[in-house]
Scaffold this active site. Sequence first.
Site, short mmCIF file in Angstrom:
data_model
loop_
_atom_site.label_atom_id
_atom_site.label_comp_id
_atom_site.label_asym_id
_atom_site.label_seq_id
_atom_site.Cartn_x
_atom_site.Cartn_y
_atom_site.Cartn_z
N PHE A 192 -1.52 6.77 4.46
CA PHE A 192 -0.19 6.28 3.64
C PHE A 192 -0.58 5.22 2.99
CE2 PHE A 192 1.42 10.32 3.92
CZ PHE A 192 1.52 10.87 2.45
N CYS A 193 -0.48 3.96 5.11
CA CYS A 193 -0.81 2.98 5.07
C CYS A 193 -2.30 2.99 6.02
CB CYS A 193 0.49 2.59 5.32
SG CYS A 193 0.49 0.75 5.66
N PRO A 194 -3.18 2.29 5.13
CA PRO A 194 -2.79 1.20 4.26
C PRO A 194 -3.61 2.05 2.91
CG PRO A 194 -5.02 1.00 5.13
CD PRO A 194 -4.57 2.23 6.34
N SER A 246 1.00 -0.75 -0.31
CA SER A 246 -0.11 0.08 -0.16
C SER A 246 1.47 0.94 0.35
CB SER A 246 -1.10 -0.45 1.43
OG SER A 246 -0.38 -0.29 2.70
N SER A 277 -2.28 2.83 9.98
CA SER A 277 -2.10 1.29 10.03
C SER A 277 -2.51 0.75 11.30
CB SER A 277 -0.51 0.34 9.90
OG SER A 277 0.18 1.43 8.99
#
Lengths: 379, 76
Positions: free
Chosen positions: B13-15, A195, A293
């Site tokens: 940015f993540c995920p 990602s 995350s």
Amino acid sequence: MKILIIGGGMGGTILANNLARRLSAELRAGKARITMLSASDKHLYQPGLLYLAIGRTTPDALYRDQASLLEPGIEFHVDPVEEFKLDNNQVKAKSGKTYDYDVLVIATGSRMVAEEVKGLAENAEFFYTEETALKMMRRLQEFQGGKVVITVGVPHKCPMAPLEITFMLHDYFKERGLGDKVQLHYTYPINRVHSLENVAKWAGPEFGRLGITSETFFNIKEVDGAKRILRSEEGSEVQYDLLIAIPAHRGMEVIEKNGLGQNGWIPTNKTKLNMEGRTNVFVIGDTTNIPISKAGSTAHFEAETLGENIAAMIKMGMNTPVRDYDGKVFCFIEAGLDRATYAMFNYQNPPDPKAPTRAMHWFKMAYNKLYWASARGLL
Amino acid sequence: MAEKKIIDGRGSFCPGPLMELIGVLKMSQIGDELEVLSNDKGSAKDIPEWVRKVGHEYVSTTEEDGVWHITVRKTK
């Protein structure tokens, strides 16, 4: 002021210890009280399961007694919450006891839900629990060659895990002299191999160099165990001899049952960390619905921010946070069995991973031990 | 009854916005409309590309002050 923390994982534990230190005088004077409720008397270092799955550690190295990690003054009960009565500032736990609070922190984490994909739980190996990691380790030991497919569900805990297990398996089979007999194939849900764009820019060529094949835009639809075929929502299929899955995750069932958030993810303000619509309920770690995350380091940095804010509420009567969570995440990335890199980013700045080094791998190995200092709020 | 949902992927940015969309689509009902907000211009290309490939309906993309609004509808 009664602070009640639900969950004894990384986020809850770091927060409890952080607050106990900041509020030591208030705890002694009886002006503050910190209570933690957890579902277990043991604390699991979850990132260690990756190493357990490839036989590089043992289960006992990954556990500590939860009570031993907590600062004196923190009241700890193994008494999982069953009912949240947010309008009454109360929770009811499994023992039947009701706990009151002035400030509530929910840090209940997430769980894999492999059973939600047809055929996946029965036919794939996983490393997200001790039991499944040990099963995967035994399966790997028996494996003598063929096509190993690593596939990835959405959303999942630990965004680096798919790449790490792939690189580690490459070295694992090479060490066993099976490098020429094993074909590693990696599938990923979006149109690159990770990602994070800069991580994908590094990992894609690395796959090519190591002979690892990949297919992107691949979302797991079903597994046909009899034919050893993995099918995607996008219409493609992949044959496998050994299937390793990073399955989709959900928040904990108790969150869904209490209607706090769809799929167990609680709507949470991304900088203040309060539950949307509540000023005295906060959420950290995997339990939030923040688009970030689901990782231990996220919980760690959120806990540090929240510790500062709750302490300011108590010490200075602040009713707004003194510090915003900036989205900070730091992830190690194992790039094999003897080298690693890392990604550090926040809401404003993407990561810029460097070439893997042995030094970073050994730093990660050291962190696997230092984690216990981290959980105690010392690091 | 079909719903309209907003997925605020700004700063993710993540995920990232597309992974967020995939996760939310899975738990949505057929007919639901999802609007993804992203400050990554790559989303304006990647999301429609995936939506077409997987067989959902791509509705529209607009850009306002550096934020892309990409709307899709769940069809299966």
